[in-house]
Design an enzyme around this catalytic site. Sequence first.
Site, PDB file in Angstrom:
ATOM      1  N   GLY A  39      25.008  47.323   9.781  1.00 59.09           N
ATOM      2  CA  GLY A  39      25.308  47.509  11.201  1.00 59.09           C
ATOM      3  C   GLY A  39      24.085  47.618  12.082  1.00 59.09           C
ATOM      4  N   THR A 141      33.540  49.428  14.303  1.00 53.53           N
ATOM      5  CA  THR A 141      32.886  48.222  14.836  1.00 53.53           C
ATOM      6  C   THR A 141      31.731  48.515  15.789  1.00 53.53           C
ATOM      7  N   SER A 143      28.883  49.534  18.583  1.00 50.58           N
ATOM      8  CA  SER A 143      28.637  49.403  20.025  1.00 50.58           C
ATOM      9  C   SER A 143      27.636  48.294  20.310  1.00 50.58           C
ATOM     10  N   GLY A 178      15.983  52.971  32.372  1.00 49.06           N
ATOM     11  CA  GLY A 178      16.656  54.009  31.593  1.00 49.06           C
ATOM     12  C   GLY A 178      15.657  54.796  30.769  1.00 49.06           C
ATOM     13  N   GLY A 180      16.195  57.130  28.639  1.00 48.62           N
ATOM     14  CA  GLY A 180      16.919  57.821  27.565  1.00 48.62           C
ATOM     15  C   GLY A 180      16.199  57.633  26.238  1.00 48.62           C
ATOM     16  N   LEU A 317      25.577  58.269  17.450  1.00 49.61           N
ATOM     17  CA  LEU A 317      24.516  58.552  16.482  1.00 49.61           C
ATOM     18  C   LEU A 317      24.967  58.178  15.089  1.00 49.61           C
ATOM     19  N   HIS A 319      24.335  59.599  12.185  1.00 49.42           N
ATOM     20  CA  HIS A 319      24.824  60.694  11.329  1.00 49.42           C
ATOM     21  C   HIS A 319      26.179  61.209  11.799  1.00 49.42           C
ATOM     22  N   HIS A 442       3.346  79.853   5.228  1.00 53.48           N
ATOM     23  CA  HIS A 442       2.182  79.739   6.118  1.00 53.48           C
ATOM     24  C   HIS A 442       1.135  78.862   5.453  1.00 53.48           C
TER      25      HIS A 442
HETATM   26  P1  FAD Z   1      27.365  49.991  13.990  1.00 50.88           P
HETATM   27  O1  FAD Z   1      26.179  50.457  13.264  1.00 50.88           O
HETATM   28  O2  FAD Z   1      27.166  49.392  15.338  1.00 50.88           O
HETATM   29  O3  FAD Z   1      28.088  48.947  13.034  1.00 50.88           O
HETATM   30  C1  FAD Z   1      29.194  48.227  13.440  1.00 50.88           C
HETATM   31  C2  FAD Z   1      29.294  46.986  12.599  1.00 50.88           C
HETATM   32  O4  FAD Z   1      30.572  46.395  12.810  1.00 50.88           O
HETATM   33  C3  FAD Z   1      28.282  45.907  12.957  1.00 50.88           C
HETATM   34  O5  FAD Z   1      27.579  45.508  11.807  1.00 50.88           O
HETATM   35  C4  FAD Z   1      29.117  44.772  13.507  1.00 50.88           C
HETATM   36  O6  FAD Z   1      28.594  43.492  13.212  1.00 50.88           O
HETATM   37  C5  FAD Z   1      30.433  44.995  12.807  1.00 50.88           C
HETATM   38  N1  FAD Z   1      31.596  44.422  13.489  1.00 50.88           N
HETATM   39  C6  FAD Z   1      31.953  44.572  14.783  1.00 50.88           C
HETATM   40  N2  FAD Z   1      33.114  43.950  15.031  1.00 50.88           N
HETATM   41  C7  FAD Z   1      33.508  43.382  13.863  1.00 50.88           C
HETATM   42  C8  FAD Z   1      34.628  42.623  13.467  1.00 50.88           C
HETATM   43  N3  FAD Z   1      35.632  42.344  14.308  1.00 50.88           N
HETATM   44  N4  FAD Z   1      34.686  42.202  12.184  1.00 50.88           N
HETATM   45  C9  FAD Z   1      33.701  42.498  11.299  1.00 50.88           C
HETATM   46  N5  FAD Z   1      32.636  43.232  11.625  1.00 50.88           N
HETATM   47  C10 FAD Z   1      32.533  43.679  12.883  1.00 50.88           C
HETATM   48  N6  FAD Z   1      21.139  56.705  15.745  1.00 50.88           N
HETATM   49  C11 FAD Z   1      20.605  57.734  15.065  1.00 50.88           C
HETATM   50  O7  FAD Z   1      21.355  58.617  14.636  1.00 50.88           O
HETATM   51  N7  FAD Z   1      19.270  57.820  14.824  1.00 50.88           N
HETATM   52  C12 FAD Z   1      18.404  56.891  15.287  1.00 50.88           C
HETATM   53  O8  FAD Z   1      17.198  56.988  15.058  1.00 50.88           O
HETATM   54  C13 FAD Z   1      18.917  55.801  16.021  1.00 50.88           C
HETATM   55  N8  FAD Z   1      18.106  54.841  16.504  1.00 50.88           N
HETATM   56  C14 FAD Z   1      18.632  53.785  17.189  1.00 50.88           C
HETATM   57  C15 FAD Z   1      17.759  52.830  17.700  1.00 50.88           C
HETATM   58  C16 FAD Z   1      18.259  51.745  18.416  1.00 50.88           C
HETATM   59  C17 FAD Z   1      17.299  50.718  18.956  1.00 50.88           C
HETATM   60  C18 FAD Z   1      19.661  51.613  18.593  1.00 50.88           C
HETATM   61  C19 FAD Z   1      20.216  50.431  19.322  1.00 50.88           C
HETATM   62  C20 FAD Z   1      20.531  52.564  18.093  1.00 50.88           C
HETATM   63  C21 FAD Z   1      20.022  53.667  17.399  1.00 50.88           C
HETATM   64  N9  FAD Z   1      20.855  54.666  16.897  1.00 50.88           N
HETATM   65  C22 FAD Z   1      20.318  55.738  16.227  1.00 50.88           C
HETATM   66  C23 FAD Z   1      22.311  54.619  17.089  1.00 50.88           C
HETATM   67  C24 FAD Z   1      22.979  54.114  15.801  1.00 50.88           C
HETATM   68  O9  FAD Z   1      22.456  52.841  15.480  1.00 50.88           O
HETATM   69  C25 FAD Z   1      24.484  54.039  15.996  1.00 50.88           C
HETATM   70  O10 FAD Z   1      24.975  55.282  16.451  1.00 50.88           O
HETATM   71  C26 FAD Z   1      25.162  53.688  14.684  1.00 50.88           C
HETATM   72  O11 FAD Z   1      24.703  52.455  14.190  1.00 50.88           O
HETATM   73  C27 FAD Z   1      26.680  53.638  14.858  1.00 50.88           C
HETATM   74  O12 FAD Z   1      27.252  53.311  13.648  1.00 50.88           O
HETATM   75  P2  FAD Z   1      28.670  52.578  13.554  1.00 50.88           P
HETATM   76  O13 FAD Z   1      28.962  52.485  12.114  1.00 50.88           O
HETATM   77  O14 FAD Z   1      29.646  53.259  14.439  1.00 50.88           O
HETATM   78  O15 FAD Z   1      28.452  51.131  14.191  1.00 50.88           O
HETATM   79  P1  NAI Z   2      20.837  56.811  26.698  1.00 50.82           P
HETATM   80  O1  NAI Z   2      22.183  57.231  27.078  1.00 50.82           O
HETATM   81  O2  NAI Z   2      20.046  57.629  25.745  1.00 50.82           O
HETATM   82  O3  NAI Z   2      19.909  56.683  27.980  1.00 50.82           O
HETATM   83  C1  NAI Z   2      20.243  55.874  29.052  1.00 50.82           C
HETATM   84  C2  NAI Z   2      19.460  56.344  30.246  1.00 50.82           C
HETATM   85  O4  NAI Z   2      19.609  55.383  31.268  1.00 50.82           O
HETATM   86  C3  NAI Z   2      19.944  57.678  30.788  1.00 50.82           C
HETATM   87  O5  NAI Z   2      18.849  58.518  30.990  1.00 50.82           O
HETATM   88  C4  NAI Z   2      20.625  57.286  32.085  1.00 50.82           C
HETATM   89  O6  NAI Z   2      20.555  58.298  33.068  1.00 50.82           O
HETATM   90  C5  NAI Z   2      19.833  56.059  32.480  1.00 50.82           C
HETATM   91  N1  NAI Z   2      20.541  55.129  33.355  1.00 50.82           N
HETATM   92  C6  NAI Z   2      21.844  54.780  33.321  1.00 50.82           C
HETATM   93  N2  NAI Z   2      22.113  53.866  34.276  1.00 50.82           N
HETATM   94  C7  NAI Z   2      20.936  53.622  34.918  1.00 50.82           C
HETATM   95  C8  NAI Z   2      20.559  52.786  35.991  1.00 50.82           C
HETATM   96  N3  NAI Z   2      21.440  52.003  36.599  1.00 50.82           N
HETATM   97  N4  NAI Z   2      19.265  52.783  36.391  1.00 50.82           N
HETATM   98  C9  NAI Z   2      18.347  53.582  35.775  1.00 50.82           C
HETATM   99  N5  NAI Z   2      18.663  54.407  34.759  1.00 50.82           N
HETATM  100  C10 NAI Z   2      19.936  54.419  34.334  1.00 50.82           C
HETATM  101  O7  NAI Z   2      20.995  55.293  26.196  1.00 50.82           O
HETATM  102  P2  NAI Z   2      20.013  54.324  25.422  1.00 50.82           P
HETATM  103  O8  NAI Z   2      18.623  54.820  25.474  1.00 50.82           O
HETATM  104  O9  NAI Z   2      20.314  52.974  25.910  1.00 50.82           O
HETATM  105  O10 NAI Z   2      20.520  54.453  23.938  1.00 50.82           O
HETATM  106  C11 NAI Z   2      21.893  54.131  23.619  1.00 50.82           C
HETATM  107  C12 NAI Z   2      22.398  55.028  22.547  1.00 50.82           C
HETATM  108  O11 NAI Z   2      21.803  54.720  21.316  1.00 50.82           O
HETATM  109  C13 NAI Z   2      22.083  56.474  22.831  1.00 50.82           C
HETATM  110  O12 NAI Z   2      23.208  57.068  23.427  1.00 50.82           O
HETATM  111  C14 NAI Z   2      21.826  57.079  21.514  1.00 50.82           C
HETATM  112  O13 NAI Z   2      22.944  57.794  21.090  1.00 50.82           O
HETATM  113  C15 NAI Z   2      21.593  55.899  20.571  1.00 50.82           C
HETATM  114  N6  NAI Z   2      20.217  55.959  20.110  1.00 50.82           N
HETATM  115  C16 NAI Z   2      19.835  57.027  19.355  1.00 50.82           C
HETATM  116  C17 NAI Z   2      18.545  57.159  18.938  1.00 50.82           C
HETATM  117  C18 NAI Z   2      18.169  58.360  18.171  1.00 50.82           C
HETATM  118  O14 NAI Z   2      19.041  59.056  17.686  1.00 50.82           O
HETATM  119  N7  NAI Z   2      16.889  58.648  17.992  1.00 50.82           N
HETATM  120  C19 NAI Z   2      17.521  56.159  19.237  1.00 50.82           C
HETATM  121  C20 NAI Z   2      18.026  55.089  20.068  1.00 50.82           C
HETATM  122  C21 NAI Z   2      19.325  55.006  20.458  1.00 50.82           C
END
Ligand code: FAD
Ligand code: NAI
Length: 464
Positions: A39, A141, A143, A178, A180, A317, A319, A442
């Site tokens: 994913g 599925t 996001s 953003g 975030g 997230l 986890h 420590h």
């Molecule tokens: P996903 O991981 O999105 O998996 C969904 C899967 O479903 C995909 O492989 C997709 O291809 C498949 N799928 C969709 N529709 C269909 C269909 N109809 N048939 C078959 N397959 C389908 N979270 C953290 O906790 N720690 C982090 O450090 C972190 N870093 C991130 C960094 C980035 C750049 C991004 C974008 C996200 C990050 N996240 C992080 C968020 C994390 O990736 C997601 O919260 C997590 O992957 C969600 O898991 P999920 O299983 O719900 O979905």
């Molecule tokens: P985010 O929700 O963390 O941050 C989006 C930011 O964009 C917010 O601060 C919001 O106020 C701002 N924003 C929204 N609309 C805007 C606009 N029109 N103009 C300017 N700023 C605007 O979302 P992000 O960074 O895109 O990450 C998506 C998701 O992926 C997060 O919700 C997070 O759960 C997950 N993720 C988790 C990571 C981790 O656990 N370390 C790492 C990366 C992603």
Amino acid sequence: MKYDVTVIGSGPGGYVAAIRCAQLGLKTAIIEKYDTLGGTCLNVGCIPSKALLDSTEHYHNAETTFKEHGITITKPKVNLGQMIKRKNDVVKATCDGVDYLMKKNKIDVFHGIGTFKDKNTIVVAGKDKKEVQTDKVIIATGSKPTILPFIKLDKKRVITSTEALNLKEVPKHMIIIGGGVIGMELGSVYARLGSKITVVEFLDSIIPTMDGTMGKELQKATKKLGFEFYLGHKVVEVSAKGNVVSVKAESKKGETVEIKGVYCLVSIGRKPYTDGLGLENAGIEVDKAGRIEVDDHLQTKVAGIYAIGDVVKGAMLAHKAEEEGTFVAESITGQKPHINYLLIPGVVYTWPEVASVGYSEEQLKEQGRAYKTGSFPFKALGRARASMDIDGLVKVLADKSTDEILGVHIIGARAADMIATGVTAMEFRASAEDVARMSHAHPTYMEAVKEACLAATDNRPIHM
Ligand code: FAD
Ligand code: NAI
């Protein structure tokens, strides 16, 4: 053959759900539309971003702190191609690991888009073509990035995190919409490599969902890396011409700024992904935000169909998705599992790292709850000085009368790993004094947690 359970989507929600179902004796299938399992998290999220964060932090240290440590090297050079290759190798090894786990647990894997024909039949279309008969279904599925309607995402100059993980050059100037988690993490990657980073954030603080102190401290730390911030600014226009992108944003007073850069990363959140699932064929509904509606047992309104992870409400997230995968598998087999959503930690893998669990100070104020605060800065800690990681602090929030810990917020080196102690303490409903009275080795960073708990108990930190 009819499966007991079919999981759609192989991210951390889906593959964990499938493994737990198989462990519990259910005949399980998993459907994934892409060629690799894992994913968003494994392919274009958690794992690749952390690989690049680690590589660039090494580079940054080689450039900045080695000299002070007494290590003389010739000026290090960035080999972005090699960094991306190593990242890809890490991703491949991790995705292959999921393949292995599917085989080990005798889970059937089908590659292709899964679409409901009816509530017990999923059509797979793609590399594998099949109709899967199943008793129960777990939808996982995930996001996709949210994009503002007026932004044309060309994926070359105006990009999402997916493209930002695969750039071929270090951008001279990256504008990030953003402030975030993604914005701050990927901004850090390129700032360390020498890019100018400008963050345009709609709200008055970066990482606005976390405790306010964390945002302020992270802003200070990343300003040292050269980040520039436009907080309280609404983006109104994004255009790309040749190699130049232009972002126009409006302040609350109505003043417009125009920022020109080379890349624009749009990271304003993610939205649930349900395209192609054919939810209507099974009678499943989504809410206004596009999330699949589920009850407290993560079951949709159709009995036997569940949904987990980013596609349902709650923090997006990995986890959290994993916990929900396990929860559903155990519910299906008659167990009574439990998830405490308040204690799902949130981490930002910048340097210093930010990690939080429980309530933020702002949330406690909003609830009108009487609380006390204990903080301890890393610069007062021997271990932090030894490694030159003195930025940040630990902040503990505890109930004013019972001393029960209500929130732990850490910004500092290794905060991501340290937050587990906050989760443990809060799961066992520890008081700040409980933690303060435990021996902490420590010299370690964890001593700052003990000191912050001493400060919260009755303001008696030892080293401050
Ligand atoms: P996903 O991981 O999105 O998996 C969904 C899967 O479903 C995909 O492989 C997709 O291809 C498949 N799928 C969709 N529709 C269909 C269909 N109809 N048939 C078959 N397959 C389908 N979270 C953290 O906790 N720690 C982090 O450090 C972190 N870093 C991130 C960094 C980035 C750049 C991004 C974008 C996200 C990050 N996240 C992080 C968020 C994390 O990736 C997601 O919260 C997590 O992957 C969600 O898991 P999920 O299983 O719900 O979905
Ligand atoms: P985010 O929700 O963390 O941050 C989006 C930011 O964009 C917010 O601060 C919001 O106020 C701002 N924003 C929204 N609309 C805007 C606009 N029109 N103009 C300017 N700023 C605007 O979302 P992000 O960074 O895109 O990450 C998506 C998701 O992926 C997060 O919700 C997070 O759960 C997950 N993720 C988790 C990571 C981790 O656990 N370390 C790492 C990366 C992603």
